[in-house]
Design a protein around this motif. Structure first.
Motif, short mmCIF file in Angstrom:
data_model
loop_
_atom_site.label_atom_id
_atom_site.label_comp_id
_atom_site.label_asym_id
_atom_site.label_seq_id
_atom_site.Cartn_x
_atom_site.Cartn_y
_atom_site.Cartn_z
N SER A 18 0.80 -1.05 -0.10
CA SER A 18 -0.03 -0.14 -0.11
C SER A 18 0.95 1.17 0.21
O SER A 18 1.96 1.27 0.59
CB SER A 18 -0.99 0.20 1.34
N THR A 19 0.65 2.33 -0.85
CA THR A 19 1.10 3.41 -0.68
C THR A 19 0.75 4.52 0.08
O THR A 19 1.38 5.43 0.40
CB THR A 19 1.20 4.02 -2.11
N GLU A 20 -0.46 4.24 0.51
CA GLU A 20 -1.25 5.27 1.51
C GLU A 20 -2.09 4.27 2.27
O GLU A 20 -2.70 3.32 1.81
CB GLU A 20 -1.93 6.50 0.80
N GLY A 21 -2.78 4.97 3.42
CA GLY A 21 -3.70 4.15 4.11
C GLY A 21 -3.36 4.55 5.71
O GLY A 21 -2.70 5.29 6.10
N THR A 22 -4.35 4.18 6.41
CA THR A 22 -4.45 4.47 7.79
C THR A 22 -4.44 3.12 8.53
O THR A 22 -4.87 2.02 8.21
CB THR A 22 -5.89 4.96 8.25
N SER A 23 -3.50 2.98 9.75
CA SER A 23 -3.43 1.96 10.49
C SER A 23 -3.66 2.51 12.15
O SER A 23 -3.28 3.51 12.56
CB SER A 23 -1.93 1.20 10.28
N VAL A 24 -4.11 1.73 12.82
CA VAL A 24 -4.26 1.90 14.29
C VAL A 24 -3.53 0.76 15.02
O VAL A 24 -3.46 -0.33 14.87
CB VAL A 24 -5.80 1.75 14.42
N ALA A 25 -2.89 1.56 16.23
CA ALA A 25 -2.26 0.66 16.77
C ALA A 25 -2.07 1.37 18.44
O ALA A 25 -2.22 2.53 18.26
CB ALA A 25 -0.87 0.27 16.42
N GLY A 26 -2.19 0.41 19.16
CA GLY A 26 -2.19 0.97 20.73
C GLY A 26 -1.92 -0.28 21.62
O GLY A 26 -2.03 -1.35 21.54
N THR A 27 -1.17 0.05 22.93
CA THR A 27 -0.92 -0.78 23.78
C THR A 27 -1.47 -0.01 25.18
O THR A 27 -1.48 1.12 25.28
CB THR A 27 0.68 -1.04 24.11
N VAL A 28 -1.79 -0.84 26.02
CA VAL A 28 -2.46 -0.43 27.48
C VAL A 28 -1.85 -1.30 28.45
O VAL A 28 -1.78 -2.75 28.32
CB VAL A 28 -3.90 -0.60 27.54
N VAL A 29 -1.16 -0.58 29.30
CA VAL A 29 -0.78 -1.44 30.42
C VAL A 29 -1.06 -0.83 31.97
O VAL A 29 -1.32 0.20 32.16
CB VAL A 29 0.91 -1.45 30.80
N ILE A 30 -1.85 -1.78 32.52
CA ILE A 30 -2.37 -1.43 33.80
C ILE A 30 -1.82 -1.91 35.08
O ILE A 30 -1.97 -3.43 34.93
CB ILE A 30 -4.15 -1.47 34.03
N ASN A 31 -1.27 -1.45 35.98
CA ASN A 31 -0.77 -2.07 37.14
C ASN A 31 -1.82 -1.61 38.48
O ASN A 31 -1.89 -0.48 38.58
CB ASN A 31 0.67 -1.59 37.67
N PHE A 32 -2.50 -2.48 38.95
CA PHE A 32 -3.42 -2.35 40.22
C PHE A 32 -2.84 -3.06 41.27
O PHE A 32 -2.73 -4.47 41.24
CB PHE A 32 -4.66 -2.99 39.65
N VAL A 33 -2.58 -2.37 42.19
CA VAL A 33 -1.55 -2.84 43.45
C VAL A 33 -2.46 -2.54 44.68
O VAL A 33 -2.71 -1.28 44.83
CB VAL A 33 -0.33 -2.41 43.43
N ASP A 34 -2.57 -3.42 45.76
CA ASP A 34 -3.31 -3.14 46.87
C ASP A 34 -2.63 -3.91 47.93
O ASP A 34 -2.71 -4.97 47.92
CB ASP A 34 -4.81 -3.36 46.74
N ASN A 35 -1.79 -3.12 48.50
CA ASN A 35 -0.79 -3.93 49.57
C ASN A 35 -0.96 -3.39 50.97
O ASN A 35 -1.08 -2.24 51.44
CB ASN A 35 0.69 -3.69 49.26
#
Length: 393
Positions: A18-35
């Motif tokens: 492809s010479t043009e176009g749209t791409s979508v990328a993403g990453t999500v990191v969640i740390n949930f800590v209850d000490n």
């Protein structure tokens, strides 16, 4: 002790050929800590004259320690030709509670030392790096609630040779967001070809993800819209408290009530990757960085009700410090239109209080009473430009 590492690396490629176009990328990191940690004596009668309870003969020691080391890293990447929307979102939600206390309605007699210690130690790194997208957003958010307390609060008689009630908090946090609006140009390492994020020939492939990423947005972007946003936010609420609220406490020697807190917070948003360079003359570049830190810190040591002791010390001294850095760095390349914005905000309240509470009664059988409170606050707040700012051609 708890040590937590969370790392996510994402990528998306436009269709092959492809010479043009749209791409979508993403990453999500969640740390949930209850000490949560508790060390307690409740409704238990103890006569520690010739026994070994948690320490040397005739001593009673309660220690509650909450220790957390949490790292979250999100790295997003995309290879494409026209426009992309890549997000790297790293989130940390953390609760730390440590409580050491004596309560109930049973007598406690200790010939030696009675020690109550609540200790909280928290270290975090939260890093959102939108490394490849032309419309990339790096987001790092930390929300933390810390409560560490030690106290005597019983409906009974308590006696000891000496008394130490101590609570301490030591926290070191970093929220770092980095945007890279150079898009696929960061991958044009060999013959102008795009290189995926897992390709060893890609620029910065061997970079340490825990460190701020070097700019890779040089070269021909091949795009029309370069948008970079970096958002970093920290909310840290810290309460450290030590007190004696029992109405019948007799100490032969020194009675010490201590609370201390050391707070280091670093919040940084970096959109400087949106820079002017070859191939961007006809583009629109927008680089926005927002860094916000809200930090309420309370340190409180107090004596309530009735205490008889040889000497008395009530203190909120070392450690009693706050060191905070809030920094945003904007970036926008020239082209036909450019917009740059950097915004930094710090809201800090640091309260350090040592007191004999109203209505309390303290009787000294020796001579000395010392009440001391200290607070040392250092802050750096910066909103900085990068590149050519918002100046277009």
């Amino acid at each position: 002790d708890h040590e937590i590492w969370s790392v996510a690396i994402g990528s998306a490629d436009a269709a092959a050929g492809s010479t043009e176009g749209t791409s979508v990328a993403g990453t999500v990191v969640i740390n949930f800590v209850d000490n949560r940690t508790d060390a307690r004596i409740v409704d238990v009668e103890i006569d520690a004259d010739d026994s070994d309870v948690g320490g040397a003969v005739g001593d009673v020691e309660l220690v509650a320690a909450s220790r957390v080391d949490a790292t979250g890293v999100a790295i997003a990447g995309a290879a494409h030709d026209d426009s992309s929307y890549d997000a790297a979102i790293a989130l940390t939600f953390l609760w730390s509670n440590a409580t050491a206390f004596v309560g109930g309605n049973h007598d406690l007699a200790v010939d030696g030392a009675l020690k109550l210690d609540a200790d909280g130690e928290v270290d975090t790194v939260t890093f959102g790096d939108a490394q490849e997208g032309q419309g990339g957003a790096g987001v790092a958010i930390e929300v933390m609630f810390l409560q560490h307390e030690a106290f005597l609060d019983a409906d009974s008689a308590i006696s000891a040779g000496s008394l130490a009630v101590s609570a301490d908090t030591d926290v070191d946090t970093m929220a770092l967001a980095k945007a890279n609006a150079g898009g696929a140009t960061g991958n044009n390492d060999i013959n102008g070809q795009n290189r995926g994020p897992n390709d060893s020939s890609r620029a910065g492939f061997n970079a340490d993800p825990s460190q701020p990423r070097a700019d890779t947005s040089a070269g021909d972007s091949g795009g029309e819209l370069n948008i970079g946003a970096a958002i970093a936010f920290t909310y840290l609420e810290s309460d450290t408290e030590a007190y004696v609220a029992d109405d019948d406490v007799t100490i032969d020697g020194l009675a010490t009530v201590h609370a201390g807190a050391a707070t280091d917070v670093h919040t940084e948003a970096d959109a400087s990757a949106v820079v002017d360079g070859p191939g961007t003359e006809d583009d629109t570049a927008v680089g926005i960085a927002i860094a916000i830190s809200v930090v309420p810190v309370t340190t409180w040591a107090h004596l309530d009700d009735e205490l008889t002791a040889g000497d008395v010390t009530v203190e909120t001294t070392a450690p009693s410090s706050s060191d905070l850095v809030v920094r945003s760095v904007s970036g926008a390349g020239g082209g036909e239109t450019g917009f740059a914005g950097a915004f930094s905000l710090l809201v800090l309240t640091h309260e350090s209080t040592a007191e004999l509470s109203t209505g309390s009664t303290t009787t000294l059988t020796s001579s000395d009473v010392a009440i001391s409170a200290a607070g040392d606050t250092n802050s750096t707040v910066q909103a900085l430009p990068d590149g050519d700012g918002g100046v277009g051609e």
